[in-house]
Design a protein around this motif. Structure first.
Motif, short mmCIF file in Angstrom:
data_model
loop_
_atom_site.label_atom_id
_atom_site.label_comp_id
_atom_site.label_asym_id
_atom_site.label_seq_id
_atom_site.Cartn_x
_atom_site.Cartn_y
_atom_site.Cartn_z
N ILE A 47 24.39 -7.50 70.90
CA ILE A 47 24.81 -6.41 71.87
C ILE A 47 23.50 -6.13 72.24
O ILE A 47 22.51 -5.69 71.67
CB ILE A 47 25.48 -5.35 71.27
N CYS A 91 27.73 -11.21 68.02
CA CYS A 91 26.75 -9.95 68.31
C CYS A 91 25.87 -9.73 69.40
O CYS A 91 26.29 -10.43 70.29
CB CYS A 91 26.01 -9.77 66.64
N ILE A 149 34.23 -4.98 66.41
CA ILE A 149 33.45 -4.99 65.46
C ILE A 149 33.01 -3.59 65.09
O ILE A 149 32.83 -2.67 65.87
CB ILE A 149 32.29 -5.87 65.60
N TRP A 209 24.60 -6.33 60.71
CA TRP A 209 24.08 -7.34 61.20
C TRP A 209 22.71 -7.35 61.71
O TRP A 209 21.86 -8.07 61.54
CB TRP A 209 24.95 -7.88 62.19
N GLU A 248 29.52 -2.72 60.54
CA GLU A 248 29.22 -4.26 60.88
C GLU A 248 28.22 -4.55 61.67
O GLU A 248 27.29 -5.49 61.29
CB GLU A 248 30.74 -5.02 61.22
N TYR A 249 28.06 -3.88 62.95
CA TYR A 249 27.12 -4.16 63.39
C TYR A 249 25.56 -3.66 63.20
O TYR A 249 24.74 -4.57 63.31
CB TYR A 249 27.30 -3.65 65.19
N SER A 250 25.73 -2.87 62.68
CA SER A 250 24.35 -2.16 61.96
C SER A 250 23.87 -3.20 61.04
O SER A 250 22.80 -3.32 60.69
CB SER A 250 24.71 -0.75 61.44
N GLU A 260 30.99 -0.26 63.79
CA GLU A 260 29.43 0.20 63.65
C GLU A 260 28.74 -0.33 62.46
O GLU A 260 27.75 -0.87 62.63
CB GLU A 260 29.45 1.57 64.04
N ALA A 264 32.92 -8.38 71.78
CA ALA A 264 32.68 -7.11 70.92
C ALA A 264 33.62 -6.06 71.11
O ALA A 264 33.76 -5.11 70.42
CB ALA A 264 31.26 -6.69 71.38
#
Lengths: 125, 125
Positions: free
Chosen positions: B9, B7, B74, B82, B78-80, B76, B59
């Motif tokens: 990002i 992650c 990944i 995280w 999942e990233y959000s 959105e 990513a």
DNA sequence: CATTGCAGTCTACAATTGTCAACTGTGTAT
DNA sequence: ATACACAGTTGACAATTGTAGACTGCAATG
């Protein structure tokens, strides 16, 4: 929520801020140094740099009192609110509700959390 | 919630990710470039760098298809999740409930938001 | 088949961040 | 009065980030 504040506190700096927030009163570097040296294993020089940078960016006030004492100019609440707003803008299309919905749907909340929140919502309004 | 993911990002990179997430399918750089050039005023070189960096950090996947096509590895969501977990850890003592409580107490939510949330909490349980 | 445009890669460079050492001045203890 | 410790300042250096130019090779187009 306004993003023109002297925010943008970085990871390491945040540790210093947390210490100051939780102290609740202006602290001399001595104390900041001791605590973070132990808690983070940082060299005194590192800690002094972080404090200086926070003063530069206006997040910490330094007041002369024989030796300088340091205290936050922004509260933990205020900063948290700013950072949360920033997250919501960047990842939840500016909708706080979306964020909460995501928490509810993920396993971000325990049953107890849910109960307490339900309680909160009942009281509100 | 695990922070060992690929992650982290960054701001500019996030714009690329959002484009890919919303596209819902692998895109050639051509398209990424056009959209971001218009939306952000970035030079093609800038956009190519961002895409490359995202590929480097895993990513974004690049698949050869005459020209490369790019798609997120990944989601959105999942990233959000995280990033939200990260925020909660850093600023809300690891308690998602605290975050929600803060939103409720601040003016982060409109009356409509509150109504909808109340609805959500009723259904959950 | 020759030309051209652009994808993909490399390189660059300033600003920020994480870490820290060196120097300087001063308050405190002897 | 002297020495020591350490606060405060300056400088440093590597990694990351924001932004972008240059070069190289392929693919489409005439």
């Amino acid at each position: 929520m306004s993003d023109h504040l002297a925010c943008k506190i970085t990871g390491s700096e945040l540790e210093v801020m947390k210490l100051l927030w939780h102290a609740g009163e202006a602290l001399p570097v001595t104390e900041i140094r001791e605590k973070l040296q132990e808690a983070k294993g940082w060299e005194p020089a590192t800690i002094k740099t972080l404090v200086s940078r926070l003063v530069s960016k206006g997040a910490v006030r330094q007041e002369k009192r024989n030796v300088y004492f340091y205290s936050p100019t922004i509260s933990e609440k205020e900063y948290s609110a700013w950072a949360t707003g920033d997250l919501i803008t960047r990842l939840y299309h500016g909708s706080a509700r979306e964020l909460v919905a995501a928490l509810v749907n993920a396993d971000g909340l325990t049953q107890k959390d849910l109960d307490e929140l339900r309680q909160m919502f009942k009281v509100e309004d």
